[in-house]
Design a protein around this motif. Structure first.
Motif, PDB file in Angstrom:
ATOM      1  N   ILE A 253       0.822  -1.216   0.000  1.00 31.71           N
ATOM      2  CA  ILE A 253       0.000   0.000   0.000  1.00 31.71           C
ATOM      3  C   ILE A 253       0.856   1.266   0.000  1.00 31.71           C
ATOM      4  N   PHE A 254       2.134   1.110  -0.328  1.00 29.92           N
ATOM      5  CA  PHE A 254       3.041   2.253  -0.300  1.00 29.92           C
ATOM      6  C   PHE A 254       3.401   2.668  -1.729  1.00 29.92           C
ATOM      7  N   PRO A 255       3.700   3.956  -1.955  1.00 28.10           N
ATOM      8  CA  PRO A 255       4.038   4.429  -3.292  1.00 28.10           C
ATOM      9  C   PRO A 255       5.174   3.627  -3.930  1.00 28.10           C
ATOM     10  N   GLY A 256       5.031   3.344  -5.234  1.00 22.68           N
ATOM     11  CA  GLY A 256       6.019   2.561  -5.971  1.00 22.68           C
ATOM     12  C   GLY A 256       5.647   1.097  -6.096  1.00 22.68           C
ATOM     13  N   GLU A 257       4.727   0.632  -5.243  1.00 25.90           N
ATOM     14  CA  GLU A 257       4.296  -0.765  -5.274  1.00 25.90           C
ATOM     15  C   GLU A 257       2.998  -0.873  -6.069  1.00 25.90           C
TER      16      GLU A 257
END
Length: 505
Positions: A253-257
């Motif tokens: 749920i984090f940016p880049g994923e």
């Protein structure tokens, strides 16, 4: 004494329930499939009461099979299919069948809303890239125009998660992640969209009380306890959209994923820190995340695994009758064909195309067939076609300035090593499968734990349960052939675009 968390995945054709420890370890799961009602062309419905009856059966079965005392289930939450609309009268009874998100009866009304508000304003209010018949606002307008008596009798408009919470607790509440695609909720101002409500002729009082995701609603009511077997001490907590819950359960749920789910459809999700500005040339869906202040880019295509199911039913029927594992057979055949399927390219749009084409008239095509092609080429071409859709989605995300550090694969497609390898080769990205069996159920259970105070917040909870799956690295020797095949896939769609819808249905 160990406490347990319950995640309910209210899917489009099945309900799944997962029971977990307060550390996120799976204890027991149950599932039941159901058949939607399709009496008219374009109409897809289900009896609202039957959703509740199905949940009651599964809860009773879960408790009986697991042997877990009901009082040890601390909290539960729901991961819900989006957009399915349920209309209740003043006494809380359904006035008609639930209108499923797949229902297309309101295409005319969708066009009217698009013309009145414009795509840009719709996006800036709801984050939705276009107005389609999927969104509940279009169905409410259809009721107003085509079923005025039902429209007048409706006192409460709910989505499926809201209805299940209502039956469990007696409270008429909702969470804001699920309602983003309703076109009724202003995701950036965090309020109901007043102009849309006035256009439809409804009021805020007809909509549920809004809450965030992972917020406590209240205990299971005495009436629901008697019907389900749950304890009155179990806390009901707001959940989220199934794709959001899937990302939470996957721990991505984090940016880049970027997560991709290849089930019946293809769904791609990427968390971003800020709302993506409107861009007419690169339409994306960007809606509020379960984590307050964060957003999710959601991209999807109607038919992915469903194409494989169609193919198996039409062309491998004899093998299925003989007891062959059809999908393993398709995998084995695909492995025998070379990358690029020797020029055979498929458009997998058997039920229209969503992102980024948004063309309900698009249809499926096999192109490039020669006398040298065998069934193995067709098997591989289908897997490659879905990978091409995935690459389009990834390129869209990168095209708006977001970084894609890796693709995390879920759904039935993640079970296939050859499909995962093809996706890695086509996209040029590392593809990693998620070891969790039912990510949406676990994501809902995590939200239940947040609401019950077991986890301090969603971010810390997913870090605690995240694991590592199988990893597939792009094979550089296949890059050139897949660049050519992907270009052919794009060109083929554009060449046929004027033909779609021109010659019959």
């Amino acid at each position: 004494m160990t406490g347990y968390l319950l995640g309910i995945d209210a899917g489009t054709t099945s309900f799944k329930l997962g029971l977990y420890t307060d550390r996120g370890a799976a204890v027991h799961m149950v599932k039941e499939e159901y058949v939607l009602l399709t009496q008219k062309a374009g109409w897809v419905e289900y009896k609202a009461e039957d959703y509740w009856a199905l949940l009651c059966r599964l809860l009773q079965r879960l408790l009986a099979e697991s042997g877990i005392p009901p009082e040890r289930i601390l909290a539960l939450s729901v991961s819900s299919q989006g957009e399915t609309l349920i209309c209740l009268d003043e006494s809380g009874r359904p006035v008609m069948n639930a209108i499923c998100w797949l229902d297309n009866r309101s295409e005319k009304e969708a066009g009217r809303i698009r013309a009145y508000f414009g795509k840009r304003l719709v996006y800036e209010k709801s984050g939705q890239a276009d107005v389609t018949a999927t969104w509940p606002a279009t169905k409410i307008l259809w009721l107003k125009e085509e079923r005025p008596d039902t429209f007048k009798r409706t006192k409460h408009y709910l989505l499926l998660e809201d209805y299940l919470i209502y039956r469990l607790t007696g409270r008429n509440v909702c969470e804001e992640n699920l309602w983003a695609s309703s076109l009724l909720y202003d995701i950036n101002r965090d309020c109901w969209w007043g102009d849309m409500l006035r256009y439809l002729g409804i009021t805020e009082e007809q909509l549920p009380e809004r809450m965030g995701c992972g917020r406590p609603v209240g205990p299971v009511s005495a009436a629901a306890s008697g019907q389900t077997g749950l304890s009155g001490g179990t806390l009901v907590v707001t959940g989220a959209l199934d794709q959001t819950c899937g990302s939470i359960g996957a721990g991505k749920i984090f940016p880049g994923e970027v997560t991709e789910t290849t089930g019946s459809c293809l769904a791609v999700s990427a968390a971003v820190e800020g709302f993506v500005p409107y861009c007419e040339e690169r339409p994306v869906t960007c809606q509020n995340h379960a984590v307050k202040g964060r957003y999710t880019i959601l991209l999807w295509s109607q038919t992915a695994g469903m194409v494989l199911k169609w193919y198996a039913g039409c062309f491998l029927h004899r093998e299925a009758l003989e007891g062959t594992d059809i999908y393993r057979l398709i995998d084995r055949e695909a492995e025998l064909a070379p990358a690029g399927s020797e020029g055979l390219v498929m458009l997998p749009h058997l039920s229209g195309a969503s992102n980024p084409e948004y063309n309900a008239m698009a249809r499926g095509v096999f192109y490039g067939m020669t006398l040298g092609h065998e069934r193995k080429h067709f098997s591989r071409a289908i897997l490659e076609a879905v990978a091409y859709m995935l690459r389009r989605n990834v390129e869209q995300i990168e095209g708006i300035g977001e970084t894609v550090s890796g693709i995390y694969s879920m759904g039935g497609g993640a079970k296939s090593d050859i499909w995962c390898r093809i996706k890695a080769d086509v996209t040029g990205k590392k593809v990693e499968t998620i070891p969790v069996k039912e990510c949406a159920c676990l994501g809902a259970a995590i939200l239940a734990g947040v609401g019950a105070g077991i986890f301090p917040d969603i971010d810390s909870a997913v870090k605690r349960v995240a694991g590592v799956g199988r990893v597939f690295v792009p094979a550089q020797e296949n890059r050139a052939v897949y660049d050519r095949s992907f270009a052919a896939y794009i060109d083929l769609y554009h060449a046929l675009e004027p033909v779609f819808g021109k010659y019959g249905n």
